[in-house]
Design a protein around this motif. Structure first.
Motif, PDB file in Angstrom:
ATOM      1  N   ARG A  70       1.017  -1.410   0.088  1.00  0.00           N
ATOM      2  CA  ARG A  70      -0.451   0.262  -0.498  1.00  0.00           C
ATOM      3  C   ARG A  70       1.015   0.753  -0.317  1.00  0.00           C
ATOM      4  N   HIS A  71       0.076   2.539  -0.206  1.00  0.00           N
ATOM      5  CA  HIS A  71       0.626   3.725  -0.850  1.00  0.00           C
ATOM      6  C   HIS A  71       1.412   3.856   0.497  1.00  0.00           C
ATOM      7  N   THR A  72       0.831   3.601   2.202  1.00  0.00           N
ATOM      8  CA  THR A  72       1.082   4.033   3.448  1.00  0.00           C
ATOM      9  C   THR A  72       2.186   3.058   3.696  1.00  0.00           C
ATOM     10  N   GLU A  73       2.619   2.256   3.290  1.00  0.00           N
ATOM     11  CA  GLU A  73       3.379   1.163   3.572  1.00  0.00           C
ATOM     12  C   GLU A  73       5.498   1.592   3.132  1.00  0.00           C
ATOM     13  N   ALA A 108       7.050  -1.537   8.160  1.00  0.00           N
ATOM     14  CA  ALA A 108       5.972  -1.383   6.832  1.00  0.00           C
ATOM     15  C   ALA A 108       6.001  -3.261   7.004  1.00  0.00           C
ATOM     16  N   ALA A 136       4.996   0.852  -4.455  1.00  0.00           N
ATOM     17  CA  ALA A 136       3.796   0.816  -4.130  1.00  0.00           C
ATOM     18  C   ALA A 136       3.128   0.380  -5.121  1.00  0.00           C
TER      19      ALA A 136
END
Length: 147
Positions: A22-25, A36, A79
């Motif tokens: 995911r982008h947040t990782e 992450a 990502a």
């Protein structure tokens, strides 16, 4: 760390699952961060145990406690890449062992990481390590497939 540099045999892995980064990782360098990756490994471990019918803590207040995690990045993941996580168990003792992980890219099979996560059987009511017996041992013990 020597366990991470050695290749795990294909027969060592008994479970696999796929997850997308995911982008947040990702971090500032646009790659999956170490923290992450450890969180993804914890999710994979939970999926593996769930597939074996093991809850985080059973009715007797027993379960596993993670004692250490060692992760070796081979290449960086970006990502939205889909990663294949393979899980196995090695080095079983009377009280615990090691979950082993192999992480590869789905689209080309290239290596991303190897990891080892040490665990012990634990009684949360007694607040102490316990012998690895019964359902907990059966869940993580590698068994040969028979027809």
């Amino acid at each position: 760390m020597s366990n991470l540099e050695n290749e795990f045999g294909a027969e060592s892995f008994v479970f696999e699952t796929v997850m997308r980064v995911r982008h947040t990782e990702i971090g500032i360098g646009q790659h999956l961060t170490i923290d992450a990756m450890v969180a993804l490994l914890a999710e994979v471990r939970a999926r593996f145990l769930f597939s074996k019918g093991i809850k985080e803590i059973n009715a007797e207040y027993q379960g596993f406690v993670i004692t250490d995690v060692a992760t070796h990045f081979i290449s960086r993941a970006k990502a939205r890449e889909e990663l294949l996580f393979e899980v196995g168990v090695q080095n079983l003792t009377e009280r615990g062992g090691d979950f082993i992980f192999k992480v590869t890219r789905m689209y080309d099979g290239s290596d991303v990481a190897r990891a080892v996560m040490g665990f012990v059987a634990y009684d949360y009511r007694l607040n102490q390590e316990i012998p690895l017996t019964g359902a907990l041992r059966n869940a993580v013990e590698a068994k040969e497939f028979e027809l």
